[in-house]
Write an enzyme that holds these catalytic residues in place. Structure first.
Site, PDB file in Angstrom:
ATOM      1  N   ASN A   9       1.459  -1.430   0.127  1.00 23.36           N
ATOM      2  CA  ASN A   9       0.042  -0.038   0.101  1.00 23.36           C
ATOM      3  C   ASN A   9       0.854   1.549   0.081  1.00 23.36           C
ATOM      4  O   ASN A   9       1.566   1.872   0.888  1.00 23.36           O
ATOM      5  CB  ASN A   9      -0.591  -0.067   1.447  1.00 23.36           C
ATOM      6  CG  ASN A   9      -2.021   0.526   1.061  1.00 23.36           C
ATOM      7  OD1 ASN A   9      -1.944   2.035   0.482  1.00 23.36           O
ATOM      8  ND2 ASN A   9      -3.070   0.610   1.461  1.00 23.36           N
ATOM      9  N   ARG A  93      -2.390  -1.880  -3.916  1.00 24.52           N
ATOM     10  CA  ARG A  93      -3.588  -0.170  -3.856  1.00 24.52           C
ATOM     11  C   ARG A  93      -2.769  -0.193  -5.067  1.00 24.52           C
ATOM     12  O   ARG A  93      -1.924   0.586  -4.240  1.00 24.52           O
ATOM     13  CB  ARG A  93      -3.852  -0.339  -2.220  1.00 24.52           C
ATOM     14  CG  ARG A  93      -4.412   0.996  -2.452  1.00 24.52           C
ATOM     15  CD  ARG A  93      -4.437   1.543  -0.799  1.00 24.52           C
ATOM     16  NE  ARG A  93      -5.658   2.309  -1.453  1.00 24.52           N
ATOM     17  CZ  ARG A  93      -4.861   3.857  -0.517  1.00 24.52           C
ATOM     18  NH1 ARG A  93      -3.263   4.166   0.060  1.00 24.52           N
ATOM     19  NH2 ARG A  93      -5.607   4.857  -0.793  1.00 24.52           N
ATOM     20  N   HIS A 181     -10.906   5.178  -1.602  1.00 24.61           N
ATOM     21  CA  HIS A 181     -11.230   4.416  -0.484  1.00 24.61           C
ATOM     22  C   HIS A 181     -11.771   3.361  -0.608  1.00 24.61           C
ATOM     23  O   HIS A 181     -12.563   2.919   0.331  1.00 24.61           O
ATOM     24  CB  HIS A 181     -11.208   5.628   0.972  1.00 24.61           C
ATOM     25  CG  HIS A 181     -10.161   6.794   0.909  1.00 24.61           C
ATOM     26  ND1 HIS A 181     -11.216   7.853   1.053  1.00 24.61           N
ATOM     27  CD2 HIS A 181      -8.929   6.654   1.219  1.00 24.61           C
ATOM     28  CE1 HIS A 181     -10.087   7.725   1.885  1.00 24.61           C
ATOM     29  NE2 HIS A 181      -8.060   7.924   1.974  1.00 24.61           N
ATOM     30  N   HIS A 208     -14.658   7.241   6.123  1.00 26.66           N
ATOM     31  CA  HIS A 208     -12.842   6.333   5.997  1.00 26.66           C
ATOM     32  C   HIS A 208     -12.560   8.191   6.576  1.00 26.66           C
ATOM     33  O   HIS A 208     -12.216   8.737   5.768  1.00 26.66           O
ATOM     34  CB  HIS A 208     -12.616   6.362   5.221  1.00 26.66           C
ATOM     35  CG  HIS A 208     -11.563   5.874   4.953  1.00 26.66           C
ATOM     36  ND1 HIS A 208     -10.771   4.254   4.978  1.00 26.66           N
ATOM     37  CD2 HIS A 208     -10.264   6.778   4.876  1.00 26.66           C
ATOM     38  CE1 HIS A 208      -9.436   4.277   5.023  1.00 26.66           C
ATOM     39  NE2 HIS A 208      -8.925   5.924   4.877  1.00 26.66           N
ATOM     40  N   GLY A 210      -8.799   9.477   7.516  1.00 22.94           N
ATOM     41  CA  GLY A 210      -7.531   8.555   7.863  1.00 22.94           C
ATOM     42  C   GLY A 210      -7.560  10.197   7.803  1.00 22.94           C
ATOM     43  O   GLY A 210      -7.529  11.301   8.014  1.00 22.94           O
ATOM     44  N   ARG A 241      -4.604  18.407   2.853  1.00 19.99           N
ATOM     45  CA  ARG A 241      -5.686  18.710   1.612  1.00 19.99           C
ATOM     46  C   ARG A 241      -6.543  19.091   2.325  1.00 19.99           C
ATOM     47  O   ARG A 241      -6.910  19.389   3.315  1.00 19.99           O
ATOM     48  CB  ARG A 241      -6.186  17.551   0.809  1.00 19.99           C
ATOM     49  CG  ARG A 241      -4.465  16.486   0.322  1.00 19.99           C
ATOM     50  CD  ARG A 241      -5.247  15.237   0.151  1.00 19.99           C
ATOM     51  NE  ARG A 241      -4.297  13.959   0.673  1.00 19.99           N
ATOM     52  CZ  ARG A 241      -5.079  12.401   0.410  1.00 19.99           C
ATOM     53  NH1 ARG A 241      -6.097  12.649   0.428  1.00 19.99           N
ATOM     54  NH2 ARG A 241      -3.971  11.526   0.819  1.00 19.99           N
ATOM     55  N   ASP A 284      -1.971  16.299  11.873  1.00 13.48           N
ATOM     56  CA  ASP A 284      -2.631  14.543  13.417  1.00 13.48           C
ATOM     57  C   ASP A 284      -3.402  15.272  13.420  1.00 13.48           C
ATOM     58  O   ASP A 284      -4.095  16.138  14.836  1.00 13.48           O
ATOM     59  CB  ASP A 284      -0.942  14.464  13.336  1.00 13.48           C
ATOM     60  CG  ASP A 284      -1.110  13.184  13.894  1.00 13.48           C
ATOM     61  OD1 ASP A 284      -0.959  12.043  13.874  1.00 13.48           O
ATOM     62  OD2 ASP A 284      -2.261  13.177  15.503  1.00 13.48           O
ATOM     63  N   MET A 285      -4.260  14.595  13.917  1.00 11.01           N
ATOM     64  CA  MET A 285      -5.727  14.824  14.385  1.00 11.01           C
ATOM     65  C   MET A 285      -5.521  14.656  15.712  1.00 11.01           C
ATOM     66  O   MET A 285      -5.842  15.385  17.063  1.00 11.01           O
ATOM     67  CB  MET A 285      -6.814  13.469  14.792  1.00 11.01           C
ATOM     68  CG  MET A 285      -8.487  14.155  15.212  1.00 11.01           C
ATOM     69  SD  MET A 285      -8.658  15.347  14.767  1.00 11.01           S
ATOM     70  CE  MET A 285     -10.042  15.404  13.402  1.00 11.01           C
ATOM     71  N   GLY A 329      -8.367   5.852  10.768  1.00 10.78           N
ATOM     72  CA  GLY A 329      -7.506   6.149  12.303  1.00 10.78           C
ATOM     73  C   GLY A 329      -8.454   6.789  13.061  1.00 10.78           C
ATOM     74  O   GLY A 329      -8.836   6.748  14.319  1.00 10.78           O
ATOM     75  N   GLU A 332     -11.802   4.985  13.904  1.00  6.68           N
ATOM     76  CA  GLU A 332     -11.833   3.882  15.150  1.00  6.68           C
ATOM     77  C   GLU A 332     -11.732   4.551  15.837  1.00  6.68           C
ATOM     78  O   GLU A 332     -11.679   3.778  17.171  1.00  6.68           O
ATOM     79  CB  GLU A 332     -10.608   3.112  14.173  1.00  6.68           C
ATOM     80  CG  GLU A 332     -11.527   2.753  13.148  1.00  6.68           C
ATOM     81  CD  GLU A 332     -10.205   1.641  12.027  1.00  6.68           C
ATOM     82  OE1 GLU A 332      -9.661   1.135  13.277  1.00  6.68           O
ATOM     83  OE2 GLU A 332     -10.486   1.791  11.147  1.00  6.68           O
ATOM     84  N   GLU A 380      -8.027  -2.798   4.685  1.00 13.09           N
ATOM     85  CA  GLU A 380      -7.761  -2.714   2.642  1.00 13.09           C
ATOM     86  C   GLU A 380      -6.865  -4.064   2.336  1.00 13.09           C
ATOM     87  O   GLU A 380      -7.182  -4.191   1.553  1.00 13.09           O
ATOM     88  CB  GLU A 380      -7.014  -1.248   2.329  1.00 13.09           C
ATOM     89  CG  GLU A 380      -7.865  -0.007   2.692  1.00 13.09           C
ATOM     90  CD  GLU A 380      -6.930   1.065   3.386  1.00 13.09           C
ATOM     91  OE1 GLU A 380      -6.178   1.008   3.748  1.00 13.09           O
ATOM     92  OE2 GLU A 380      -7.368   1.939   2.065  1.00 13.09           O
TER      93      GLU A 380
END
Ligand code: ADP
Length: 395
Positions: A9, A93, A181, A208, A210, A241, A284-285, A329, A332, A380
């Protein structure tokens, strides 16, 4: 004989991989997983067993280290730990399949030539994927490779969801919504068949979330609509992005700020999103949620606002909503984000159980919630393994 599939990936600066063994009856178990991070700056390679124990690790200090020696290291260490078993197949992928590749395919010279022609449509991704495919051909010439396209799952989107309001000449040239995705959404759609069959038949949004993030509207397990478009830049606010943007802004940046096409591309892919909104605190969250900076908080609020707005559009596409699934990420692990998103959907009758949410329970909605809200870890690589064996007639 058990079969061993290496799933690869490739991201823009990282390569994640896993080796899975698949028995005669199709039962699979993870053998190894690993990653090379920071390719192009200070590459760091780590290989772990299924339990997460580190088996091998290496750092390169030279930012110029090309891809080939990194992959040689991966292949050598993976083979060392396969204890004599040989790889059966390699599955990739591949981010973009363009208009012509709507199902997984065995890698052949013809496929490589066709993907090469797609480079202008996906200049950041296709060269990356092709370089990896070619490197693996050199390293493991006898092992068949399969390309699994992240766009393929969205082939079921109807024309009304696919078309942009541009002259047909551009549509004919491939300018349309593809969606991404797909391997993740396909995994979740299949998983719903066993864990929540009532949702598998219904109207569901999968989030999704991440570093890249998108939403998919599932109608009876098929993609009906999605937030990413021609490229993985569209839709939600992401780590770096921008997500959906008024296209006139691109023209303005070029005209008024004198930015070149490359500079705009770099800005929109690498310097925007959460990183920009937080004033540079983080992309990064987890870091943003832990930060006391007001701008970090603001970035999180905008992330959730845009998500809720885009979810509204998909609910209209679906004409109803039975289930909402969080994955990847942020989906979840970030209970705060799930609570904020569900709070924004309370008008629909969405109610969550705060304790279940904190525990990352499978179902986080209350029994009287109008929409069932679930947390499902995505996989994935499991989809890549399944497709790879199926394409090789070994599934
Ligand atoms: P990728 O798109 O690179 O595969 P992931 O699916 O691993 O990314 O998601 C990465 C994102 O998940 C990052 O923003 C990270 O901060 C976030 N994340 C991971 N764990 C947590 C956590 N415990 N709390 C909040 N955010 C988290």
């Amino acid at each position: 004989m058990p079969r061993i599939v290496l799933a690869l990936n490739a991201g823009s600066s990282s390569l994640k991989f896993s080796a899975t063994t698949v028995g005669e009856e199709g039962q699979s178990s993870l053998l190894l997983k690993g990653e090379i991070e920071d390719i192009g700056s200070a590459p760091h390679f780590v290989l772990k067993d299924a339990q997460g124990t580190v088996l091998a690790e290496r750092r390169w200090t030279d930012s110029e280290t090309p891809m080939q020696p990194l992959l040689e290291e991966v292949a050598a260490r993976v083979r060392e730990h396969l204890t004599g078993d040989e790889l059966t197949a390699i599955g990739h992928r591949v981010v973009h399949g363009g208009p012509d590749h709507m199902a997984p395919e065995r890698v052949t010279p013809a496929l490589i030539a066709s993907l090469e022609k797609l480079t202008p449509i996906a200049p950041l991704h296709i060269p990356h994927n092709l370089a990896l495919i070619r490197s693996m051909m050199k390293l493991c010439p006898d092992v068949p490779q399969v390309a699994c396209f992240d766009t393929a799952f969205h082939r079921t989107m109807p024309a009304v969801a696919r078309r942009f309001a541009l002259p047909t000449v551009y549509e004919a040239a491939g300018v349309r919504r593809y969606g991404f995705h797909g391997l993740s959404y396909e995994y979740i759609a299949r998983k719903l068949e066993t864990v929540a069959p009532h949702l598998a038949k219904g109207q569901v949004i999968v989030a999704h979330l991440g570093n890249g993030a998108s939403l998919c509207a599932l109608q009876a397990g098929q993609s009906l609509d999605t937030t990413m478009g021609f490229s993985p830049l569209d839709g939600l606010v992401m780590g770096t992005r921008c997500g959906a943007l008024d296209p006139a802004i691109v023209l303005y940046l070029e005209n008024q700020f004198g930015l070149s096409v490359d500079a705009v591309r770099h800005l929109l892919y690498r310097e925007s999103g959460l990183l920009a909104l937080s004033g540079g605190v983080a992309n990064d969250m987890r870091t943003l949620l832990a930060s006391a900076e007001p701008k970090a908080h603001e970035a999180v609020e905008i992330f959730v606002h845009v998500l809720a707005r885009q979810a509204g559009g998909l609910i209209a596409s679906l004409q109803g909503l039975d289930g909402f699934v969080f994955t990847a990420g942020i989906g979840e692990h970030a209970s705060e984000i799930r609570a904020m998103v569900c709070g924004k959907l309370a008008w629909l009758g969405v109610k969550i159980d705060p304790q279940a949410n904190l525990r990352h329970a499978d179902v986080i909605s209350t029994p009287d919630s109008a929409v069932e809200v679930r947390v499902i870890p995505t996989d994935e690589d499991a989809m890549i393994v399944r497709h790879t064996l199926a394409v090789l007639g070994d599934g």
